[in-house]
Design a protein around this motif. Structure first.
Motif, short mmCIF file in Angstrom:
data_model
loop_
_atom_site.label_atom_id
_atom_site.label_comp_id
_atom_site.label_asym_id
_atom_site.label_seq_id
_atom_site.Cartn_x
_atom_site.Cartn_y
_atom_site.Cartn_z
N ARG A 1 -0.81 2.93 -2.90
CA ARG A 1 -2.24 2.69 -3.14
C ARG A 1 -2.97 2.46 -1.84
O ARG A 1 -2.37 2.35 -0.79
CB ARG A 1 -2.40 1.48 -4.06
N ASN B 1 -3.53 8.58 -1.01
CA ASN B 1 -3.09 7.70 -2.10
C ASN B 1 -4.27 7.04 -2.81
O ASN B 1 -4.21 5.87 -3.15
CB ASN B 1 -2.17 6.59 -1.59
N SER C 1 -7.27 -0.88 -3.31
CA SER C 1 -6.74 -1.08 -4.66
C SER C 1 -5.55 -2.03 -4.68
O SER C 1 -4.83 -2.08 -5.67
CB SER C 1 -6.42 0.27 -5.31
N THR D 1 0.82 -1.21 0.00
CA THR D 1 0.00 0.00 0.00
C THR D 1 0.85 1.26 0.00
O THR D 1 0.38 2.33 0.35
CB THR D 1 -0.94 0.02 1.22
N SER E 1 -5.06 5.49 -7.40
CA SER E 1 -5.20 4.19 -8.04
C SER E 1 -6.60 3.64 -7.82
O SER E 1 -7.15 2.94 -8.67
CB SER E 1 -4.16 3.21 -7.51
#
Lengths: 403, 374
Positions: free
Chosen positions: B26, B62, B30, B23, B65
């Motif tokens: 993202r 973030n 996601s 992560t 995405s």
């Protein structure tokens, strides 16, 4: 309120495709599955959007249900637009009587009103039964550059095959001086690909004149093009280089699918700059079991493979059980090939069940009667009973009892 | 207007820290999973397949995405005029807008929730891989007369894996909750809260308002735990396949679990499909020298080497002579000829050059970051 468009495309998708027999019993030829996750019409539709054409009329007539459902609102091809987009255009009732589309030219004639709404300079005429990737914009530029009234895309075919095609005889500058439909003794090998760009006002005039002619067959190749040629309209041949295949017969459909497995064939589906779009199945990735063998093949999502796959194309959601062999074959969505069944040189349509130990088709080298060998076709939804043997070139559209 | 309409709220970021490198660029939602999915696909598809068509996704950071993945929500049939999918970015009326917990995050989404005409709100995280028929959960909640129903799963707990878990104790008969322990010193088979919860919207609004006036932010600590014995809170056990993604090892094992046909049947029943973003990939092409066994392979791949016990995502290219065993290879990774990888997780767009060898082990798979080149 309609914005003027420089050009729009009209896609002739009404043909029955009678030479595909059982495969087109319930669906129009352009809706026939192709290449693992496509239908034939994905190719011209994707070519249109990749060529920046945002308005496409799809003329349907024969068995339109699957095709209509497939095209839907055009979203998979980005053709769900506020201004333009894709339109399915079936024949319709008019105050002055109604008519089926009686020919390719008549189909366009009956939709003059649709085309006029966009007031286009040019109209691209396509057919829904060819597999190829082509930038129509280059062809349009050629049409403009040559100040043509009609531009016909042509492909060089081997001279010995030329008599199967509509042949364009042209001067070196591309100007066509003669058009011969399937000539016994061809003068050139420039075959028409069934892709035309017309300056709309010209085509409009000839469509109206042709419609008034009771002797006309209302066909582009037989009537419109010869009439324009006879009137000395500027007609040019646009040379196309690349892969193009008519998939109107069982053999050519089988071959065109197999071409996808041949690295030497110049049809690259993996090229991200010219994607072929389709309505994607919603299925998990495919699974290959331990002990399965998959070589030289294309396999789509949703498949479950425990058997042997060689030189074959499996569409979405196909199951091949343990010990089954699929070789040189095309298996369309949802079909199941059970344990120990053998499928060779066959086209297996959608949702077919091939029970255990059944044998479908045969390799040409194994065939007893080589002259009558051919690809075996199993129609939609058919069940082939356990141990049944279906000979090469058979065309099965009803369930077959087990042996 | 439908009776008993349910609004779905998905927290896309809740477990970002636990997932570490996965992560980095993202949200939890996601994180790629299972060849063609992102974790949020499971929560979203479960909701959609259960008739929930008003869904808000709460994001924190973030989330580019995530937005790229869900878009307007079309693959889930959520691109609607009435309802559909709404992304709820952090709402910054005070400070940076970065919330400290679910309750605080809901404060930022309150205008969206208040304007919805749903009677119930169903909250879900997206760190659990499961295909849940939420209709049964919703109906059970409504019929039982409970004010709040928490979804639990029965899971084997190891003491070191508990930091993120909440364990629910309830009366077997009435299913009324009498304790919820967070970060417990527990082991063995326990009823673990799945971070899926349903209550009436008016109750949620009240809980959020109370928390706001007391500067409280945690749904668990500041709303659920203090409400035990005060509100009628019950547990609903989900009995289907679940895997919680709580770190690299659980991520690896959950992907590998998909190689089991029973797990796939449970997770991908044809009547409740898991939807995901469409990439219009070509079917997988197997070359002459391809040897594939016990592997899950998504569209768009070109495979010329040996692949065993692996999960291969969309658009991966595997060269000749390559040996891949027990690997998870994410989207658009390119593995050149004769490379040899075992127990490796490659993130998106990784390039493994000719003849490289990388071997991890089952408890510690090697992770190659997004875009890296070996």
């Amino acid at each position: 309120m309609f914005c003027k468009k420089e050009w729009i495309a009209m896609l002739l998708a009404g043909g029955q495709g009678s030479r595909l027999y059982t495969l087109t019993q319930k669906l129009a030829k352009p809706a026939v599955p192709f290449g693992g996750k496509y239908r034939i019409i994905d190719f011209p539709l994707s070519n249109c959007v990749n060529s920046d054409i945002d308005t496409v009329g799809v003329l349907t007539q024969y068995q339109p249900l699957v095709l209509n459902e497939y095209i839907g609102n055009g979203q998979p091809w980005d053709l769900d637009r506020n201004n333009g987009g894709v339109f399915v255009l079936p024949p319709y009732q008019k105050s002055s009587g109604s008519d089926w589309y009686t020919g390719t030219a008549n189909a366009i004639y009956q939709n003059i009103n649709f085309i006029d709404r966009y007031d286009p300079e040019y109209v691209l005429i396509l057919s829904g039964d060819h597999i190829y990737k082509m930038d129509y914009e280059k062809m349009l530029n050629y049409h403009k550059e040559k100040q043509a009234d009609c531009t016909i895309a042509v492909l060089q075919v081997p001279m010995e095959e030329a008599s199967r095609f509509g042949i364009m005889n042209a001067y070196p500058d591309g100007t066509i001086y003669e058009f011969e439909e399937k000539p016994p003794v061809p003068k050139s090998n420039l075959a028409s690909m069934g892709i035309y760009i017309f300056t709309w006002q010209k085509l409009r005039k000839y469509l109206i004149e042709d419609e008034a002619n009771p002797n006309s067959q209302k066909d582009f190749g037989k009537n419109i093009l010869p009439a324009m040629l006879a009137d000395n309209q500027k007609m040019v041949a646009y040379p196309f280089e690349g892969y193009w295949k008519d998939v109107g017969t069982i053999d050519s459909l089988w071959e065109a699918n197999m071409d996808l497995l041949d690295p030497k064939v110049p049809l690259d589906l993996y090229d991200d700059s010219w994607k072929i779009y389709s309505r994607n199945p919603v299925m998990p990735p495919h699974f290959v079991h331990e002990g399965a063998v998959v070589e030289n093949s294309m396999v789509t999502e949703g498949c479950d493979i425990a058997g042997n796959i060689d030189f074959s194309i499996l569409f979405a959601g196909v199951t091949v059980e343990e010990g089954a062999i699929v070789r040189d074959s095309i298996v369309m969505p949802g079909s199941v090939i059970k344990k120990g069944a053998v499928v060779e040189y066959a086209i297996v349509a959608e949702n077919v069940v091939i029970e255990e130990g059944a044998v479908i088709g045969q390799r040409p080298e194994d065939a007893a009667d080589k002259d009558n060998w051919g690809v075996t076709v199993i129609g939609n939804g058919v069940t082939i009973g356990a141990g049944a043997v279906i000979p090469p070139k058979a065309m099965i559209d009803k369930d077959v009892q087990g042996a | 207007m439908r009776e008993n309409k349910v609004l779905g709220i998905i927290f896309s970021n809740m477990h970002d820290n636990a997932l570490g490198e996965l992560t980095q660029h993202r949200t939890t939602g996601s994180v790629p999973f299972g060849g063609r999915y992102r974790l949020i696909d499971f929560a979203l598809s479960s909701m959609v397949n259960s008739g929930i068509d008003n869904i808000g996704i709460i994001t924190k950071q973030n989330y580019q995405s995530l937005m790229d993945h869900v878009g307007a929500g079309r693959p889930w049939d959520l691109a609607r005029k009435r309802g559909g999918l709404v992304i709820l970015p952090p709402f910054a009326n005070t400070g940076s807008g970065i919330y400290r917990g679910r309750l605080e995050a809901l404060q930022g989404a309150m205008s969206y929730i208040q304007h919805n005409d749903a009677k119930y709100v169903l909250l879900s995280d997206c760190n659990i891989v499961a295909n849940v028929d939420l209709r049964d959960f919703i109906n059970t909640h409504i019929k039982s007369g409970a004010q709040i129903t928490l979804m639990t799963r029965s899971a084997q707990i190891e003491p070191e894996g508990c930091q993120e878990l909440s364990i629910v104790s309830f009366d077997e008969e009435t299913r009324q909750i009498n304790d919820i322990r967070t970060r417990p010193e527990a082991k063995g088979v326990q009823d673990v809260y799945m971070n899926v919860i349903i209550m009436e919207k008016v109750l949620l609004e009240r809980l959020v308002a109370e928390a706001k006036s007391h500067d409280r932010y945690s749904l668990m600590r500041h709303a659920l735990q203090p409400s035990i014995h005060k509100l009628d809170m019950r547990a609903y056990e989900f009995k289907g396949f679940t895997r919680r993604i709580g770190g690299m090892e659980t991520f690896f094992n959950a992907n590998m679990a998909l190689l089991n046909p029973q797990v796939r049947a449970d997770l991908f029943p044809s009547e409740r499909p898991i939807y995901t973003k469409i990439r219009d990939q070509v079917p997988v092409k197997y070359g002459l020298s391809a040897k594939v066994s016990n592997s899950l392979i998504a569209d768009g791949c070109i495979i010329n080497g040996t692949v065993e016990n692996s999960v291969i995502f969309r658009g991966v290219k595997i060269g000749r002579g390559v040996i891949l065993r027990n690997c998870i290879v994410m989207q658009d990774t390119y593995i050149e000829d004769n490379a040899h990888l075992e127990y490796v997780i490659t993130d998106k767009d990784v390039l493994v050059k000719d003849s490289r060898t990388l071997i991890g082990c089952d408890t510690h798979p090697i992770y190659l970051a997004k875009g890296s080149s070996i």
